[in-house]
Design a protein around this motif. Structure first.
Motif, PDB file in Angstrom:
ATOM      1  N   VAL A  15      -2.433   5.139  -6.484  1.00  0.00           N
ATOM      2  CA  VAL A  15      -0.959   5.209  -6.512  1.00  0.00           C
ATOM      3  C   VAL A  15      -0.398   4.303  -5.412  1.00  0.00           C
ATOM      4  N   VAL A  16       0.451   3.349  -5.808  1.00  0.00           N
ATOM      5  CA  VAL A  16       1.084   2.430  -4.849  1.00  0.00           C
ATOM      6  C   VAL A  16       2.593   2.459  -5.055  1.00  0.00           C
ATOM      7  N   THR A  17       3.348   2.577  -3.952  1.00  0.00           N
ATOM      8  CA  THR A  17       4.811   2.560  -4.015  1.00  0.00           C
ATOM      9  C   THR A  17       5.313   1.217  -3.494  1.00  0.00           C
ATOM     10  N   ALA A  18       6.181   0.561  -4.256  1.00  0.00           N
ATOM     11  CA  ALA A  18       6.753  -0.727  -3.839  1.00  0.00           C
ATOM     12  C   ALA A  18       8.130  -0.484  -3.236  1.00  0.00           C
ATOM     13  N   ASP A  19       8.312  -0.879  -2.003  1.00  0.00           N
ATOM     14  CA  ASP A  19       9.572  -0.667  -1.278  1.00  0.00           C
ATOM     15  C   ASP A  19      10.477  -1.889  -1.483  1.00  0.00           C
ATOM     16  N   HIS A  20      11.017  -2.049  -2.692  1.00  0.00           N
ATOM     17  CA  HIS A  20      11.910  -3.187  -2.960  1.00  0.00           C
ATOM     18  C   HIS A  20      13.349  -2.698  -3.111  1.00  0.00           C
ATOM     19  N   GLN A  21      14.288  -3.641  -3.133  1.00  0.00           N
ATOM     20  CA  GLN A  21      15.714  -3.295  -3.124  1.00  0.00           C
ATOM     21  C   GLN A  21      16.363  -3.370  -4.506  1.00  0.00           C
ATOM     22  N   HIS A  22      15.579  -3.551  -5.559  1.00  0.00           N
ATOM     23  CA  HIS A  22      16.151  -3.721  -6.903  1.00  0.00           C
ATOM     24  C   HIS A  22      16.380  -2.358  -7.553  1.00  0.00           C
ATOM     25  N   GLU A  23      17.648  -2.084  -7.860  1.00  0.00           N
ATOM     26  CA  GLU A  23      17.992  -0.803  -8.485  1.00  0.00           C
ATOM     27  C   GLU A  23      17.551  -0.794  -9.946  1.00  0.00           C
ATOM     28  N   ASP A  55      10.386 -13.642  -3.207  1.00  0.00           N
ATOM     29  CA  ASP A  55       9.404 -14.000  -2.170  1.00  0.00           C
ATOM     30  C   ASP A  55       8.785 -12.713  -1.618  1.00  0.00           C
ATOM     31  N   TRP A  56       7.500 -12.517  -1.883  1.00  0.00           N
ATOM     32  CA  TRP A  56       6.793 -11.318  -1.425  1.00  0.00           C
ATOM     33  C   TRP A  56       5.949 -11.597  -0.167  1.00  0.00           C
ATOM     34  N   SER A  57       6.143 -12.762   0.467  1.00  0.00           N
ATOM     35  CA  SER A  57       5.230 -13.177   1.552  1.00  0.00           C
ATOM     36  C   SER A  57       5.287 -12.266   2.778  1.00  0.00           C
ATOM     37  N   ASP A  58       6.424 -11.571   2.986  1.00  0.00           N
ATOM     38  CA  ASP A  58       6.544 -10.709   4.171  1.00  0.00           C
ATOM     39  C   ASP A  58       6.059  -9.290   3.895  1.00  0.00           C
ATOM     40  N   TYR A  59       5.616  -9.030   2.655  1.00  0.00           N
ATOM     41  CA  TYR A  59       5.182  -7.679   2.287  1.00  0.00           C
ATOM     42  C   TYR A  59       3.702  -7.458   2.623  1.00  0.00           C
ATOM     43  N   ALA A  60       3.400  -6.213   2.968  1.00  0.00           N
ATOM     44  CA  ALA A  60       2.005  -5.819   3.217  1.00  0.00           C
ATOM     45  C   ALA A  60       1.868  -4.332   2.888  1.00  0.00           C
ATOM     46  N   PHE A  61       0.619  -3.855   2.826  1.00  0.00           N
ATOM     47  CA  PHE A  61       0.375  -2.445   2.508  1.00  0.00           C
ATOM     48  C   PHE A  61       0.363  -1.595   3.776  1.00  0.00           C
ATOM     49  N   TRP A  62       1.114  -0.495   3.733  1.00  0.00           N
ATOM     50  CA  TRP A  62       1.111   0.509   4.799  1.00  0.00           C
ATOM     51  C   TRP A  62       0.450   1.774   4.254  1.00  0.00           C
ATOM     52  N   TRP A  63      -0.623   2.215   4.932  1.00  0.00           N
ATOM     53  CA  TRP A  63      -1.382   3.394   4.503  1.00  0.00           C
ATOM     54  C   TRP A  63      -0.872   4.600   5.292  1.00  0.00           C
ATOM     55  N   GLU A  64      -0.102   5.447   4.622  1.00  0.00           N
ATOM     56  CA  GLU A  64       0.606   6.524   5.311  1.00  0.00           C
ATOM     57  C   GLU A  64      -0.336   7.537   5.964  1.00  0.00           C
ATOM     58  N   GLN A  65      -1.344   8.009   5.203  1.00  0.00           N
ATOM     59  CA  GLN A  65      -2.212   9.062   5.758  1.00  0.00           C
ATOM     60  C   GLN A  65      -2.978   8.593   6.992  1.00  0.00           C
ATOM     61  N   LYS A  66      -3.419   7.342   6.975  1.00  0.00           N
ATOM     62  CA  LYS A  66      -4.201   6.803   8.104  1.00  0.00           C
ATOM     63  C   LYS A  66      -3.314   6.171   9.178  1.00  0.00           C
ATOM     64  N   ASN A  67      -1.999   6.085   8.885  1.00  0.00           N
ATOM     65  CA  ASN A  67      -1.055   5.521   9.848  1.00  0.00           C
ATOM     66  C   ASN A  67      -1.472   4.117  10.311  1.00  0.00           C
ATOM     67  N   CYS A  68      -1.769   3.258   9.329  1.00  0.00           N
ATOM     68  CA  CYS A  68      -2.193   1.891   9.700  1.00  0.00           C
ATOM     69  C   CYS A  68      -1.799   0.894   8.612  1.00  0.00           C
ATOM     70  N   TRP A  69      -1.735  -0.385   9.020  1.00  0.00           N
ATOM     71  CA  TRP A  69      -1.462  -1.487   8.097  1.00  0.00           C
ATOM     72  C   TRP A  69      -2.786  -2.022   7.545  1.00  0.00           C
ATOM     73  N   LEU A  89       2.007   2.135   0.646  1.00  0.00           N
ATOM     74  CA  LEU A  89       3.393   1.679   0.519  1.00  0.00           C
ATOM     75  C   LEU A  89       3.410   0.167   0.679  1.00  0.00           C
ATOM     76  N   PHE A  90       3.925  -0.531  -0.314  1.00  0.00           N
ATOM     77  CA  PHE A  90       4.037  -1.994  -0.268  1.00  0.00           C
ATOM     78  C   PHE A  90       5.415  -2.317   0.296  1.00  0.00           C
ATOM     79  N   THR A  91       5.478  -2.676   1.575  1.00  0.00           N
ATOM     80  CA  THR A  91       6.770  -2.799   2.269  1.00  0.00           C
ATOM     81  C   THR A  91       6.819  -4.047   3.149  1.00  0.00           C
ATOM     82  N   THR A  92       8.018  -4.401   3.591  1.00  0.00           N
ATOM     83  CA  THR A  92       8.193  -5.590   4.445  1.00  0.00           C
ATOM     84  C   THR A  92       7.623  -5.319   5.833  1.00  0.00           C
ATOM     85  N   GLN A  93       7.085  -6.368   6.441  1.00  0.00           N
ATOM     86  CA  GLN A  93       6.553  -6.242   7.806  1.00  0.00           C
ATOM     87  C   GLN A  93       7.672  -6.385   8.838  1.00  0.00           C
ATOM     88  N   HIS A  94       8.698  -7.184   8.527  1.00  0.00           N
ATOM     89  CA  HIS A  94       9.832  -7.356   9.442  1.00  0.00           C
ATOM     90  C   HIS A  94      10.979  -6.459   9.009  1.00  0.00           C
TER      91      HIS A  94
END
Length: 678
Positions: A15-23, A55-69, A89-94
């Motif tokens: 299961v992967v969640t994409a943190d994008h801004q498109h409604e 542009d997805w270049s600033d996105y990376a995976f954040w692993w919530e349970q392990k609290n790490c990128w 969570l697939f989210t922006t790094q900046h």
């Protein structure tokens, strides 16, 4: 059903969640993956499923349970340890972050939430045009320091809207290596050394930078002072335990913001963490000098550092009446002519040497002949159950020791006592108005500290002996090149304190314009009436009225550095074998064990005598070994022990800096000294 032959017998669902801004576009995806799929391949698979062109270049995976990128895109899911129960969570790094600067202004900018804090601070400082980013770090305010403010906010009838400087369009804060703004490693002057305004040759740079001319002035100049009511609402430490709360929230420099629970648009404090201000230069450091000055100013106003009444009035005259007046008029000033600049540059370069503590060109001076001091001084020894014993003796200061004799004639024989000052605490005990020039020495002995007072007759004698004591405490002799600058620094501070009642009565307009409550701490506003404070600040102002804006700030910083408590960060600790709590003061060159009830120093340990230090992460205990088989161990009660570990390593790291390095830092060495291995 999906056949195993189609996906292979080792595939599983993730299961992967994409943190994008498109409604209206799906955010949660179920991907069929195998353990040998690398992180980069997972990104590609997800983006193909999202079906949005961006542009997805600033996105990376954040692993919530392990609290790490998961930043190593070539690593496989097996190597990362990702299994079917992982939530990514697939989210922006900046992300956006609000930073409160030392001058109490808030800036909003994009910061890397995936980089180590050390690197993130470096990027922030490039945007703000602050050199030597290694001296700063990010601080999270503790709940206790925020309680008072929240209580006041509830009582206030009018809603408070904070003025935020938005720098989110910066190319650096967007994660791109764009224009460096005003950040310059070249020798081209960036600021006018008199007024601190951007030099005419660099004005054109502003168009490419988030630091427009207006924004730069917000960072490089002191703004109008806050109201006495606002000052009263701020957190003011009353005890050493309160002061310990101020330094409990430093973020871990070796971990990212996200790993430390910082969320998008949170507010953090950007502060100078390490009190070793290297290579201060008015030509390049207008923002840096102003922010150091502001941090010092607020530390004094909020009584985070103690000073005498005489010193408070000097600070009031410098910071309020002088700096604030000049800052208001600085925007109307024309650029100075070359000849004026050259004169001021010469004066400020001397001041720069004083602030740095010596000039390397004179290092070979008097190398063969170590000078000595010999003079009549009075010795004061505090006695229990009786009055202090004050007796005159003939004192001789040589190398790092003081010897005293009955009189000058007996100086050829054995001294009554010889005091070794290496590693001692030197505290000024001065009241210029009362002609009191004392030096308090706290000399380490086996069972604590031996307290000795020296009384000098006049300013010049005091400056020479005080400078010698300060150097000796660091293991240096009077042959060191920093001795004369230290004497001059002490004399200039005494000169500022030495004011007499002015024959010129301040004009009514000057008295009306000044709100002394903005310039001194609450203790003194309660002690004196407003008119009395105005008169005394104007008296003190006579000695600083001829200074330029930048020089006044540098003098203020220099006076702050002269205070006995300068650069101390406090932590409540429990020493191994002790049954009660103590306070540990961490400074740029030493650790001090302080009695939590009385505030008196018990023992001092110098970094120069330290052989090694380590942390037992299981029991959270810091252990340090010094020369002569001295070892200490303690647990930290008011903060994470990692903070003290990082402070020690950080100060040792900063002591390795030199001007030949061209401002490039050995980041690997910093993390080696401060990171620890949890």
């Amino acid at each position: 059903m999906i056949s195993s032959s189609e996906y292979g017998s080792h595939s599983w669902e993730l299961v992967v969640t994409a943190d994008h801004q498109h409604e209206g576009v799906q955010k949660e995806f179920l991907l069929q993956v195998t353990g040998d799929l690398h992180v980069g391949g997972l990104m590609l698979k997800l983006v193909e499923q999202i079906k949005i062109s961006q542009d997805w270049s600033d996105y990376a995976f954040w692993w919530e349970q392990k609290n790490c990128w998961l930043l190593k895109t070539h690593w496989t899911l097996d190597k990362c340890g990702v299994q079917a129960d992982a939530k990514l969570l697939f989210t922006t790094q900046h992300k956006m972050l609000r930073l409160r600067l030392p001058n109490m202004k808030t800036v909003r900018l994009k910061v890397s939430f995936s980089s180590m804090v050390f690197k993130a601070v470096s990027d922030i400082c490039k945007i703000l045009n602050i050199r030597r980013s290694e001296e700063l770090s990010l601080l999270k305010q503790s709940e206790d320091t925020l309680k008072k403010k929240k209580k006041k906010d509830k009582n206030s009838k009018e809603p408070f809207t904070e003025d935020i400087l938005n720098l989110c369009n910066s190319p650096v804060s967007s994660g791109l290596s764009g224009s460096p703004g005003l950040y310059s490693k070249t020798m081209t002057p960036v600021y006018d050394p008199v007024s601190g305004t951007p030099a005419s040759s660099t004005i054109t740079w502003f168009s490419d930078s988030p630091l427009t001319e207006q924004n730069c002035s917000i960072l490089a100049f002191s703004q109008t002072n806050c109201s006495p009511e606002a000052l009263a609402e701020m957190y003011q430490p009353r005890t050493l335990a309160d002061k310990a709360k101020l330094s409990a929230g430093w973020l871990d420099s070796s971990r990212s913001l996200m790993e430390q629970g910082i969320l998008e648009d949170d507010q953090l404090l950007l502060r100078f963490k390490y009190y070793t201000f290297f290579d201060l230069n008015p030509k390049y450091d207008a923002v840096r000098i102003n922010q150091i000055y502001e941090q010092a100013r607020w530390a004094i106003l909020l009584e985070e550092i103690d000073c005498t009444e005489e010193e408070m009035l000097i600070f009031a005259a410098l910071q309020a009446y002088h700096v604030s007046k000049l800052s208001v008029s600085s925007e109307a000033q024309d650029f100075t002519t070359e000849s004026e600049v050259d004169e001021v540059e010469a004066a400020l370069s001397n001041l720069e040497v004083t602030l740095e503590g010596g000039n390397a060109n004179n290092i070979l001076e008097d190398i063969t002949d170590i000078p000595k001091l010999a003079d009549n001084l009075r010795l004061v020894r505090p006695r229990k159950l009786s009055l202090k014993a004050i007796k005159p003796y003939w004192f001789v200061f040589k190398d790092t020791s003081i010897s005293y004799f009955k009189n000058r004639e007996s100086a050829q024989g054995e001294p009554i006592e010889k005091l070794n000052l290496k590693g001692c605490e030197v505290v000024p005990d001065v009241n210029v108005a009362a002609k009191k020039f004392g030096i308090k020495l706290l000399i380490p002995v086996a069972d604590g500290m031996n307290e000795v007072y020296l009384r000098c007759d006049n300013e010049n004698q005091y400056a020479r002996w005080m400078a010698a004591c300060v150097l000796a405490s660091k293991g240096k002799t009077m042959a060191d090149s920093s001795y004369n600058p230290e004497v001059n620094k002490i004399l200039s501070f005494l000169k500022m304190k030495n004011w007499t009642m002015s024959s010129q009565v301040p004009s009514d307009q000057e008295s009306i314009d000044m709100k002394p409550e903005c310039f001194v701490s609450l203790r003194y506003t309660k002690k004196y009436k407003s008119k009395q404070l105005v008169a005394r600040i104007l008296e003190a102002h006579q000695n600083v009225s001829q200074m330029t804006l930048v020089e006044a700030k540098l003098r203020f910083i220099q006076a702050w550095q002269s205070l006995p408590e300068f650069g101390l960060s406090y932590y409540i600790v429990r020493f191994k074998g002790s049954k009660k709590d103590d306070v540990l003061g961490v400074s740029y060159n030493r650790l001090i064990r302080i009695d939590i009830a009385t505030g008196d120093p018990i023992t001092t340990w110098r970094f120069s005598n330290m052989k090694q230090w380590n942390v037992n992460w299981e029991i959270r205990q810091v252990a340090i070994e010094f020369d002569q088989n001295v070892s200490i161990a303690f647990t930290c009660l008011s903060a994470n022990c990692k903070i003290i570990h990082e402070y020690i390593g950080g100060y040792i790291f900063l002591s390795t800096r030199s001007k030949d390095q061209n401002e490039t830092l050995d980041e690997e060495l910093f993390h080696k000294l401060t990171g620890g291995q949890e």
